[in-house]
Write a protein that holds these residues in place. Structure first.
Motif, short mmCIF file in Angstrom:
data_model
loop_
_atom_site.label_atom_id
_atom_site.label_comp_id
_atom_site.label_asym_id
_atom_site.label_seq_id
_atom_site.Cartn_x
_atom_site.Cartn_y
_atom_site.Cartn_z
N VAL A 167 -9.38 27.78 -1.24
CA VAL A 167 -10.22 28.45 -0.24
C VAL A 167 -11.71 28.14 -0.43
O VAL A 167 -12.43 27.85 0.55
CB VAL A 167 -9.93 29.96 -0.25
CG1 VAL A 167 -10.94 30.72 0.63
CG2 VAL A 167 -8.53 30.23 0.24
N PRO A 168 -12.26 28.19 -1.66
CA PRO A 168 -13.70 27.89 -1.81
C PRO A 168 -14.08 26.52 -1.28
O PRO A 168 -15.14 26.35 -0.65
CB PRO A 168 -13.92 28.01 -3.32
CG PRO A 168 -12.87 28.95 -3.78
CD PRO A 168 -11.69 28.63 -2.94
N ASP A 213 -14.25 26.67 2.38
CA ASP A 213 -15.48 27.38 2.80
C ASP A 213 -16.70 26.46 2.70
O ASP A 213 -17.56 26.45 3.59
CB ASP A 213 -15.68 28.61 1.93
CG ASP A 213 -14.74 29.75 2.33
OD1 ASP A 213 -14.29 29.75 3.50
OD2 ASP A 213 -14.45 30.62 1.49
N LEU A 244 -13.28 24.29 9.92
CA LEU A 244 -12.69 25.60 10.20
C LEU A 244 -11.15 25.52 10.18
O LEU A 244 -10.48 26.44 9.69
CB LEU A 244 -13.16 26.11 11.57
CG LEU A 244 -14.63 26.53 11.65
CD1 LEU A 244 -15.02 26.86 13.08
CD2 LEU A 244 -14.89 27.73 10.74
N VAL A 296 -16.88 24.02 5.51
CA VAL A 296 -17.35 24.65 6.75
C VAL A 296 -18.86 24.79 6.74
O VAL A 296 -19.55 24.51 7.74
CB VAL A 296 -16.66 26.03 6.93
CG1 VAL A 296 -17.29 26.79 8.09
CG2 VAL A 296 -15.17 25.86 7.17
N VAL A 297 -19.43 25.19 5.60
CA VAL A 297 -20.89 25.35 5.50
C VAL A 297 -21.59 24.00 5.69
O VAL A 297 -22.60 23.90 6.41
CB VAL A 297 -21.25 25.97 4.13
CG1 VAL A 297 -22.77 25.95 3.94
CG2 VAL A 297 -20.71 27.39 4.05
N LEU A 349 -10.07 25.60 6.65
CA LEU A 349 -10.15 26.95 6.09
C LEU A 349 -8.97 27.80 6.55
O LEU A 349 -8.36 28.53 5.76
CB LEU A 349 -11.47 27.60 6.50
CG LEU A 349 -11.69 29.03 6.00
CD1 LEU A 349 -11.66 29.08 4.48
CD2 LEU A 349 -13.00 29.59 6.55
N GLN A 374 -5.99 29.57 4.30
CA GLN A 374 -5.61 30.97 4.40
C GLN A 374 -4.12 31.13 4.74
O GLN A 374 -3.44 32.01 4.22
CB GLN A 374 -6.48 31.67 5.45
CG GLN A 374 -7.95 31.79 5.04
CD GLN A 374 -8.81 32.34 6.15
OE1 GLN A 374 -8.44 32.33 7.32
NE2 GLN A 374 -10.01 32.81 5.78
#
Length: 416
Positions: free
Chosen positions: A139-140, A143, A195, A146-147, A198, A202
């Motif tokens: 997950v990190p 993330d 996205l 995405v950033v 991500l 999830q």
């Protein structure tokens, strides 16, 4: 010619004439003047003979009965039944590793009945947990992607805005503007891709969590517990026995029955069901002579299609478990009291239509018939409903009279 035959013939002819034609006059002449004709003779009634009306009176024996209020109980036959009976099944297959419990053992709610060898289920749980940890670790990175994609989009938008302003003042070519717009589109695609990554991470976490839950549930199914307090009706599964959920009878661990409280089950005829209510007091006499008291807890709203009767259940406390499942019972259910007369069973009779009733003596000393209904049969007599509050009931001679016949009643004292 001789005269004698002629004279004889005349005499015979004259006699026949009087005997045949003038017979009545001949008889009157022969009876004499002192006799009176037979039709004028009147018979006299003997002095000791009773009048006709008196001879038609029928002597009977009656009792002056007064109605009393009695408990009108509904009596049915039935049997005892366990409150609950359950075949406890294992939900997974495997070899039993727990010691067997013998039938008749009293078990408490939540007590272990059977335990199955876990086999490779612990390894499967560990693998599911590892997949979950790997999914959480990804997950990190998703993330961060995405950033980064959003930062590149922001930079591309700034360059596109600058190129558009310079192009308006003539300081930038159209080629530079088109290149800046293309960079914006590329940055937007990068954001969408990040996205999606991500969301995939999830989803992987959720899938791994489901795997862990399934593996844990499979391990939880290895132990089979008693669902309620009761008695083992069968031995639990033997140690080393294979329980298979795919077998025709399923993976049966044990059978548990609950006998405290116990139920009394009977079937009320449709003519009596209106007199039974839920909550009414009830009692029963078992086949072994024991008597128990309980309360009506269920009355069926639908009749049995074959017998046209309604199922009734009475709940009875059974703390010492003396009452067993399947014992025959005579059940008595309390109902509203009724006004009734206690009379000898021999007083009952039938009229010409076959109606059950009794013969009574009216105020005019005549016999009458009153239809009755039988409420209860006791050693002292039968309790009958349908008579007025007071009635003179014929108990001897009722079969020799019909309504309207004069009677002379001698009264017998009752044993009330």
């Amino acid at each position: 010619m001789r005269p004698i035959p002629i004279i004889i013939a005349v005499i015979v002819t004259t006699f026949l004439f009087f005997f045949v034609i003038q017979r009545d006059q001949l008889l009157n002449l022969a009876s004499g003047p002192g006799d009176t004709p037979s039709e004028d003779v009147t018979e006299t009634q003997p002095a000791n003979e009773e009048p006709a009306e008196k001879s038609n009176v029928v002597r009977v024996v009656a009792v002056a009965s007064v109605a009393r209020v009695i408990d009108s109980a509904v009596v049915v036959r039935g049997e005892t039944e366990a409150t609950r009976e359950l075949n406890v099944m294992a939900e997974t297959s495997g070899i039993v590793i727990s010691d067997a419990l013998v039938k008749g053992t009293l078990v408490s709610e939540g007590q272990l009945l059977c335990e199955i060898d876990p086999g490779t289920r612990n390894a499967s749980l560990a693998e599911a947990k590892a997949r979950l940890a790997s999914a959480i670790a990804s997950v990190p990175a998703a993330d961060a992607a995405v950033v980064q994609a959003r930062a590149q989009l922001q930079e591309a938008q700034i360059n596109d805005n600058a190129a558009s302003r310079l192009s308006e003042d003539g300081f930038a070519s159209e080629t530079r503007v088109a290149s800046a717009q293309a960079a914006v589109r590329s940055a937007e695609a990068g954001v969408s891709s990040a996205l999606s990554g991500l969301e995939a991470a999830q989803a992987t976490i959720e899938s791994a969590e489901a795997g862990v839950a399934a593996a844990q549930k499979e391990i939880d199914r290895l132990k089979v517990f008693a669902p309620f307090e009761g008695l083992l009706e069968t031995d639990s599964a033997e140690k080393g026995e294979l329980l298979s959920v795919n077998s025709p009878n399923g993976a049966l661990c044990a059978t548990v029955i609950q006998l405290d409280p116990v139920k009394l089950v009977g079937f009320v005829p449709e003519t009596e069901v209106g007199r039974v209510t839920v909550g009414a007091r009830a009692g029963a006499r078992l086949a072994d002579g024991n008597e128990v008291i309980g309360q009506v807890t269920f009355l069926s709203r639908a009749a049995d299609e074959t017998t046209r009767t309604f199922r009734v259940e009475i709940t009875v406390a059974n703390p010492e478990l003396k009452i067993r499942d399947g014992q025959t019972a005579e059940i008595i259910i309390a109902s509203d009291g009724k006004s009734a007369h206690l009379l000898p069973q021999s007083a009952l009779t039938l009229n010409d239509e076959g109606t059950l009733g009794v013969r009574t003596v009216t105020e005019a000393n005549q016999a009458d018939f009153v239809a009755v209904s039988l409420l209860r049969d006791t050693i002292d007599g039968v309790w009958l409903a349908g008579l007025p509050e007071t009635a003179n009931v014929i108990i001897i001679g009722q079969e020799y009279v019909v309504p309207g016949v004069p009677v002379e009643a001698s009264y017998q004292e009752t044993n009330e």
